[in-house]
Scaffold this motif. Sequence first.
Motif, PDB file in Angstrom:
ATOM      1  N   LEU A  20       0.839  -1.203   0.000  1.00 58.78           N
ATOM      2  CA  LEU A  20       0.000   0.000   0.000  1.00 58.78           C
ATOM      3  C   LEU A  20       0.873   1.251   0.000  1.00 58.78           C
ATOM      4  O   LEU A  20       0.611   2.201  -0.745  1.00 58.78           O
ATOM      5  CB  LEU A  20      -0.933   0.004   1.218  1.00 58.78           C
ATOM      6  N   PHE A  21       1.911   1.262   0.819  1.00 61.05           N
ATOM      7  CA  PHE A  21       2.837   2.401   0.853  1.00 61.05           C
ATOM      8  C   PHE A  21       3.567   2.546  -0.475  1.00 61.05           C
ATOM      9  O   PHE A  21       3.809   3.651  -0.937  1.00 61.05           O
ATOM     10  CB  PHE A  21       3.859   2.238   1.974  1.00 61.05           C
ATOM     11  N   MET A  22       3.921   1.425  -1.092  1.00 60.29           N
ATOM     12  CA  MET A  22       4.625   1.469  -2.372  1.00 60.29           C
ATOM     13  C   MET A  22       3.744   2.079  -3.468  1.00 60.29           C
ATOM     14  O   MET A  22       4.245   2.776  -4.339  1.00 60.29           O
ATOM     15  CB  MET A  22       5.061   0.070  -2.798  1.00 60.29           C
ATOM     16  N   ARG A  23       2.456   1.808  -3.390  1.00 62.82           N
ATOM     17  CA  ARG A  23       1.538   2.338  -4.413  1.00 62.82           C
ATOM     18  C   ARG A  23       1.156   3.785  -4.148  1.00 62.82           C
ATOM     19  O   ARG A  23       1.131   4.599  -5.063  1.00 62.82           O
ATOM     20  CB  ARG A  23       0.274   1.491  -4.485  1.00 62.82           C
ATOM     21  N   ARG A  93      17.951  -1.885 -11.783  1.00 63.34           N
ATOM     22  CA  ARG A  93      17.300  -1.431 -13.017  1.00 63.34           C
ATOM     23  C   ARG A  93      16.106  -2.324 -13.364  1.00 63.34           C
ATOM     24  O   ARG A  93      15.027  -1.828 -13.674  1.00 63.34           O
ATOM     25  CB  ARG A  93      18.298  -1.418 -14.172  1.00 63.34           C
ATOM     26  N   GLU A  94      16.279  -3.616 -13.282  1.00 59.93           N
ATOM     27  CA  GLU A  94      15.174  -4.517 -13.622  1.00 59.93           C
ATOM     28  C   GLU A  94      14.008  -4.384 -12.647  1.00 59.93           C
ATOM     29  O   GLU A  94      12.852  -4.416 -13.052  1.00 59.93           O
ATOM     30  CB  GLU A  94      15.679  -5.957 -13.689  1.00 59.93           C
ATOM     31  N   CYS A  95      14.303  -4.228 -11.365  1.00 62.75           N
ATOM     32  CA  CYS A  95      13.237  -4.071 -10.371  1.00 62.75           C
ATOM     33  C   CYS A  95      12.455  -2.783 -10.586  1.00 62.75           C
ATOM     34  O   CYS A  95      11.238  -2.751 -10.426  1.00 62.75           O
ATOM     35  CB  CYS A  95      13.810  -4.087  -8.955  1.00 62.75           C
ATOM     36  N   SER A 100       5.150  -3.188 -10.051  1.00 62.45           N
ATOM     37  CA  SER A 100       4.962  -3.129  -8.609  1.00 62.45           C
ATOM     38  C   SER A 100       6.264  -3.029  -7.822  1.00 62.45           C
ATOM     39  O   SER A 100       6.244  -2.749  -6.642  1.00 62.45           O
ATOM     40  CB  SER A 100       4.188  -4.356  -8.130  1.00 62.45           C
ATOM     41  N   SER A 101       7.388  -3.267  -8.448  1.00 65.48           N
ATOM     42  CA  SER A 101       8.660  -3.225  -7.735  1.00 65.48           C
ATOM     43  C   SER A 101       9.224  -1.824  -7.788  1.00 65.48           C
ATOM     44  O   SER A 101       9.435  -1.274  -8.850  1.00 65.48           O
ATOM     45  CB  SER A 101       9.648  -4.208  -8.364  1.00 65.48           C
ATOM     46  N   GLN A 102       9.440  -1.268  -6.611  1.00 66.53           N
ATOM     47  CA  GLN A 102       9.961   0.083  -6.521  1.00 66.53           C
ATOM     48  C   GLN A 102      10.907   0.171  -5.343  1.00 66.53           C
ATOM     49  O   GLN A 102      10.991  -0.729  -4.526  1.00 66.53           O
ATOM     50  CB  GLN A 102       8.835   1.077  -6.297  1.00 66.53           C
ATOM     51  N   LYS A 107      10.148   6.264  -3.136  1.00 66.43           N
ATOM     52  CA  LYS A 107       8.718   6.507  -2.969  1.00 66.43           C
ATOM     53  C   LYS A 107       8.427   7.431  -1.788  1.00 66.43           C
ATOM     54  O   LYS A 107       7.615   8.340  -1.886  1.00 66.43           O
ATOM     55  CB  LYS A 107       7.978   5.172  -2.793  1.00 66.43           C
ATOM     56  N   LEU A 108       9.077   7.198  -0.651  1.00 68.14           N
ATOM     57  CA  LEU A 108       8.725   7.930   0.563  1.00 68.14           C
ATOM     58  C   LEU A 108       9.676   9.067   0.927  1.00 68.14           C
ATOM     59  O   LEU A 108       9.322   9.921   1.740  1.00 68.14           O
ATOM     60  CB  LEU A 108       8.659   6.968   1.754  1.00 68.14           C
TER      61      LEU A 108
END
Length: 195
Positions: A20-23, A93-95, A100-102, A107-108
């Motif tokens: 949820l935090f990632m999104r 780089r791939e992630c 969904s991978s961040q 993000k924060l």
Amino acid sequence: MTSPQYSDVRQGIIDAALPLFMRRGFTGVGLTEILAAAKVPKGSFYHYFGSKEAFGAAVIDDYFQRTLARIDDLLAQGATGRRGLLNYFEDWRECQLGESSQCLAVKLGAEVSDLSEALRAALHRGTHGITSRLERCIERGVKDGSLAQGLDAKVLAVALYQSWVGASLLAKINHDRAPLDTAMAGTQQVLSLAL
């Protein structure tokens, strides 16, 4: 509410909140939504966490604990220090290219660093853990001859990490992989020059 789906309720709440935090970030997710995702009552939350801020710091710490273990594996897989570094940045780089991978720091970071000292400190601990590991891998590369003698491992580790955080942020802003590809090309070039 249904009974908790996790044997470790505290960990279950953390695990439910991370995506949820990632999104949507820290402030974009309410406690009710976290509790519904974890399938626990409000009392369970406050039994384990004194506040949403303390909870956010616990989520960040848990994220970095897992991330640092993965980084340790990636760096160790390289036969040389240089190869270990390239493994890590290729994985990054791939992630970042996945939906969904961040990176939670990306993000924060800007969102919570001025909002909460506890959250800023948790992010700092995690990012410092990453740069410390990169520094040790650079030192390994100097010792094994895959990187040049005389490198300032700490400066290079921090510079590479900052470059990748910036590239990840630009990739999100632009909805484009080009900044990540540029970061990879720059990293390869820097590490080649450091031979």
